[in-house]
Motif scaffolding. Structure first.
Motif, mmCIF file in Angstrom:
data_model
loop_
_atom_site.group_PDB
_atom_site.id
_atom_site.type_symbol
_atom_site.label_atom_id
_atom_site.label_comp_id
_atom_site.label_asym_id
_atom_site.label_seq_id
_atom_site.Cartn_x
_atom_site.Cartn_y
_atom_site.Cartn_z
ATOM 1 N N LYS A 16 0.856 -1.188 0.000
ATOM 2 C CA LYS A 16 0.000 0.000 0.000
ATOM 3 C C LYS A 16 0.889 1.235 0.000
ATOM 4 C CE LYS A 16 -3.762 2.322 2.469
ATOM 5 N NZ LYS A 16 -4.671 2.290 3.644
ATOM 6 N N VAL A 17 0.592 2.183 -0.883
ATOM 7 C CA VAL A 17 1.387 3.407 -0.989
ATOM 8 C C VAL A 17 0.543 4.633 -0.651
ATOM 9 C CG1 VAL A 17 3.113 2.504 -2.597
ATOM 10 C CG2 VAL A 17 0.942 3.377 -3.482
ATOM 11 N N ASP A 18 1.219 5.789 -0.613
ATOM 12 C CA ASP A 18 0.592 6.995 -0.059
ATOM 13 C C ASP A 18 -0.184 7.838 -1.071
ATOM 14 O OD1 ASP A 18 2.918 7.712 -1.407
ATOM 15 O OD2 ASP A 18 3.291 9.430 -0.109
ATOM 16 N N LYS A 19 -0.164 7.446 -2.349
ATOM 17 C CA LYS A 19 -0.920 8.219 -3.336
ATOM 18 C C LYS A 19 -1.379 7.306 -4.470
ATOM 19 C CE LYS A 19 3.365 10.034 -5.360
ATOM 20 N NZ LYS A 19 4.149 11.262 -5.589
ATOM 21 N N PRO A 20 -2.301 7.766 -5.290
ATOM 22 C CA PRO A 20 -2.871 6.900 -6.322
ATOM 23 C C PRO A 20 -1.831 6.304 -7.262
ATOM 24 C CG PRO A 20 -4.207 8.862 -6.050
ATOM 25 C CD PRO A 20 -2.973 9.075 -5.230
ATOM 26 N N ILE A 21 -2.044 5.041 -7.582
ATOM 27 C CA ILE A 21 -1.157 4.301 -8.472
ATOM 28 C C ILE A 21 -1.524 4.622 -9.922
ATOM 29 C CG2 ILE A 21 -0.528 1.982 -9.255
ATOM 30 C CD1 ILE A 21 -1.181 1.078 -6.336
ATOM 31 N N THR A 22 -0.527 4.939 -10.715
ATOM 32 C CA THR A 22 -0.755 5.284 -12.120
ATOM 33 C C THR A 22 -0.235 4.181 -13.042
ATOM 34 O OG1 THR A 22 1.386 6.384 -12.356
ATOM 35 C CG2 THR A 22 -0.465 7.728 -11.544
ATOM 36 N N ALA A 23 -0.627 4.264 -14.299
ATOM 37 C CA ALA A 23 -0.132 3.313 -15.294
ATOM 38 C C ALA A 23 1.372 3.447 -15.454
ATOM 39 C CB ALA A 23 -0.830 3.546 -16.627
ATOM 40 N N SER A 24 1.875 4.679 -15.347
ATOM 41 C CA SER A 24 3.311 4.903 -15.457
ATOM 42 C C SER A 24 4.058 4.239 -14.302
ATOM 43 C CB SER A 24 3.609 6.405 -15.459
ATOM 44 O OG SER A 24 5.003 6.641 -15.461
ATOM 45 N N PHE A 25 3.503 4.329 -13.108
ATOM 46 C CA PHE A 25 4.111 3.690 -11.941
ATOM 47 C C PHE A 25 4.221 2.180 -12.166
ATOM 48 C CE2 PHE A 25 3.497 1.352 -7.978
ATOM 49 C CZ PHE A 25 4.497 1.866 -7.172
ATOM 50 N N ILE A 26 3.140 1.555 -12.610
ATOM 51 C CA ILE A 26 3.134 0.115 -12.848
ATOM 52 C C ILE A 26 4.168 -0.268 -13.898
ATOM 53 C CG2 ILE A 26 1.776 -1.831 -13.719
ATOM 54 C CD1 ILE A 26 0.928 -0.967 -10.944
ATOM 55 N N GLN A 27 4.220 0.519 -14.975
ATOM 56 C CA GLN A 27 5.144 0.213 -16.061
ATOM 57 C C GLN A 27 6.598 0.308 -15.599
ATOM 58 O OE1 GLN A 27 7.348 2.439 -17.965
ATOM 59 N NE2 GLN A 27 7.989 0.618 -19.110
ATOM 60 N N GLN A 28 6.926 1.379 -14.860
ATOM 61 C CA GLN A 28 8.303 1.569 -14.416
ATOM 62 C C GLN A 28 8.715 0.530 -13.373
ATOM 63 O OE1 GLN A 28 9.722 5.885 -14.066
ATOM 64 N NE2 GLN A 28 7.491 6.156 -14.058
ATOM 65 N N MET A 29 7.820 0.227 -12.458
ATOM 66 C CA MET A 29 8.122 -0.793 -11.456
ATOM 67 C C MET A 29 8.347 -2.150 -12.130
ATOM 68 S SD MET A 29 8.095 0.346 -8.202
ATOM 69 C CE MET A 29 7.542 -0.998 -7.139
ATOM 70 N N SER A 30 7.555 -2.444 -13.140
ATOM 71 C CA SER A 30 7.627 -3.738 -13.832
ATOM 72 C C SER A 30 8.909 -3.905 -14.630
ATOM 73 C CB SER A 30 6.433 -3.905 -14.777
ATOM 74 O OG SER A 30 5.215 -3.852 -14.095
ATOM 75 N N SER A 31 9.344 -2.835 -15.281
ATOM 76 C CA SER A 31 10.468 -2.940 -16.206
ATOM 77 C C SER A 31 11.827 -2.834 -15.521
ATOM 78 C CB SER A 31 10.352 -1.869 -17.293
ATOM 79 O OG SER A 31 10.319 -0.578 -16.719
ATOM 80 N N GLY A 32 11.873 -2.284 -14.310
ATOM 81 C CA GLY A 32 13.138 -2.195 -13.581
ATOM 82 C C GLY A 32 13.504 -0.765 -13.238
ATOM 83 N N ILE A 33 14.023 -0.585 -12.030
ATOM 84 C CA ILE A 33 14.404 0.735 -11.533
ATOM 85 C C ILE A 33 15.807 0.643 -10.954
ATOM 86 C CG2 ILE A 33 13.887 2.489 -9.770
ATOM 87 C CD1 ILE A 33 10.949 1.815 -10.114
ATOM 88 N N THR A 34 16.606 1.656 -11.178
ATOM 89 C CA THR A 34 17.969 1.649 -10.667
ATOM 90 C C THR A 34 17.990 2.055 -9.197
ATOM 91 O OG1 THR A 34 18.877 2.201 -12.839
ATOM 92 C CG2 THR A 34 20.299 2.571 -10.934
ATOM 93 N N CYS A 71 9.896 2.178 -4.862
ATOM 94 C CA CYS A 71 8.805 3.145 -4.730
ATOM 95 C C CYS A 71 9.339 4.552 -4.459
ATOM 96 C CB CYS A 71 7.854 2.716 -3.604
ATOM 97 S SG CYS A 71 6.857 1.263 -3.999
ATOM 98 N N TYR A 72 10.341 4.642 -3.617
ATOM 99 C CA TYR A 72 10.926 5.951 -3.270
ATOM 100 C C TYR A 72 11.470 6.647 -4.514
ATOM 101 C CZ TYR A 72 14.020 9.393 -1.101
ATOM 102 O OH TYR A 72 14.649 10.557 -0.743
ATOM 103 N N LYS A 73 12.086 5.867 -5.421
ATOM 104 C CA LYS A 73 12.632 6.445 -6.645
ATOM 105 C C LYS A 73 11.530 7.063 -7.515
ATOM 106 C CE LYS A 73 17.124 6.212 -6.946
ATOM 107 N NZ LYS A 73 17.816 5.508 -8.034
ATOM 108 N N LEU A 74 10.317 6.577 -7.352
ATOM 109 C CA LEU A 74 9.183 7.102 -8.117
ATOM 110 C C LEU A 74 8.334 8.064 -7.293
ATOM 111 C CD1 LEU A 74 8.083 3.839 -9.965
ATOM 112 C CD2 LEU A 74 9.595 5.655 -10.778
ATOM 113 N N ALA A 75 8.899 8.530 -6.179
ATOM 114 C CA ALA A 75 8.258 9.524 -5.294
ATOM 115 C C ALA A 75 7.003 8.980 -4.598
ATOM 116 C CB ALA A 75 7.928 10.794 -6.070
ATOM 117 N N TYR A 76 7.022 7.674 -4.301
ATOM 118 C CA TYR A 76 5.951 7.055 -3.530
ATOM 119 C C TYR A 76 6.507 6.586 -2.187
ATOM 120 C CZ TYR A 76 2.642 6.727 -7.464
ATOM 121 O OH TYR A 76 1.761 7.007 -8.483
ATOM 122 N N GLU A 77 5.672 6.663 -1.167
ATOM 123 C CA GLU A 77 6.057 6.145 0.139
ATOM 124 C C GLU A 77 5.234 4.890 0.430
ATOM 125 O OE1 GLU A 77 5.956 7.289 4.900
ATOM 126 O OE2 GLU A 77 5.438 8.804 3.385
#
Length: 226
Positions: free
Chosen positions: A136-154, A189-195
Motif C-alpha cells: 500500500k502506498v501513499d498516493k494513487p497508483i498510475t499506469a506509469s508507476f506500474i510500467q516503471q516498477m515492472s520494467s526495472g528501476i535503478t 517506490c521511493y525512486k518514483l516519489a511514492y512512500e
C-alpha cells in the motif's frame, strides 16, 4: 560432495579412530545410517541417525519447516542483543533459522527451519525463487508507476530485474520479485516519489501465507526443493 560429508570422516572424529579403522568398520557392515546398513563410505546428512557396532553415535534430528507470520516491528534476527529480535517471539523449543529476511517495518510470510540445506539452496536460487507482496502506498497508483516498477528501476547502483506488478485498487498493488535486494520494494517506490505505508509478503515459492495471523504459524512440507 566433500570428504567432511562422508561417513568415514564422521567416524574418525566421533570415535577418535584412524581413517583405516573407520573404513574397516564401514566395509564389514558395522554401521547403519538412517536405519540402513551400509558397506560404502556414503554421504551423510546432518539430521540422520548413525549407529556403529550397535551404539547410537548420533540420534536422528527432526527437521522442521515452518510458515510464520512475522508482525510489524520485529527484526529478522536471532541475535538477542538486538531489540525486538525474532528469537524473543518464536514459540519453539527447537532453534529455527529464518530463510531470507523481512525488514522491521514489513510483515507477512517468513520461512523458518533447522534444515541447513534449505538455506544453501535458497542462496543458490537467489534470482529464481518468487516472492509475492501486497503493498500500500501513499498516493494513487498510475499506469506509469506500474510500467516503471515492472520494467526495472535503478537502486543502489543496479537496475532491478523485470517483475510482475499489478494494481489491486487505487493505493494497493501486487508485486512478484525474483530478487532479494535490501529493502528493494521500498527503494523502488521511493525512486518514483511514492512512500510505502504497508508491505506484506504473502508467498515464497510454493508456500503461501494463507489465513495466518501475526505470530501464528503452521508446519509445511519441505521448503524450496530441499
Amino acid at each position: 560432495m566433500t570428504f567432511r560429508n562422508r561417513l568415514q570422516y564422521f567416524l574418525v572424529k566421533r570415535l577418535q579412530i584412524s581413517n583405516k579403522k573407520a573404513l574397516e568398520l564401514i566395509s564389514v557392515g558395522a554401521c547403519r545410517v538412517a536405519s540402513k546398513q551400509v558397506f560404502e563410505n556414503v554421504e551423510i546428512q546432518p539430521f540422520e541417525e548413525i549407529i556403529c557396532d550397535g551404539e547410537i553415535l548420533r540420534e536422528e534430528k527432526k527437521l522442521y519447516y515452518i510458515a510464520f507470520y512475522k508482525p510489524v516491528g520485529i527484526e529478522t534476527t536471532l541475535n538477542q542483543a538486538i531489540p525486538d529480535n525474532l528469537q524473543a517471539i518464536l514459540p519453539f523449543e527447537e532453534k529455527l533459522f529464518p530463510v531470507g529476511r523481512l525488514d522491521k517495518a514489513s510483515e507477512g510470510l517468513l520461512l523458518l527451519t533447522n534444515d541447513g540445506r534449505v538455506f544453501d539452496k535458497t542462496l543458490r536460487k537467489e534470482h529464481q525463487t518468487e516472492k509475492e507482496y501486497i503493498v500500500k502506498v501513499d498516493k494513487p497508483i498510475t499506469a506509469s508507476f506500474i510500467q516503471q516498477m515492472s520494467s526495472g528501476i535503478t537502486i543502489m547502483g543496479q537496475t532491478t530485474l523485470p517483475c510482475l506488478v499489478e494494481a489491486i485498487d487505487e493505493y494497493k498493488f501486487r508485486i512478484i520479485l525474483v530478487q532479494g535486494l535490501n529493502r528493494q520494494i521500498r527503494r523502488m517506490c521511493y525512486k518514483l516519489a511514492y512512500e510505502v505505508l504497508s508491505l506484506k509478503r504473502i508467498r515464497i515459492d510454493q508456500v503461501h501465507l494463507e489465513d495466518l495471523q501475526p505470530n501464528e504459524y503452521r508446519e509445511v512440507g519441505e521448503l524450496i526443493g530441499a
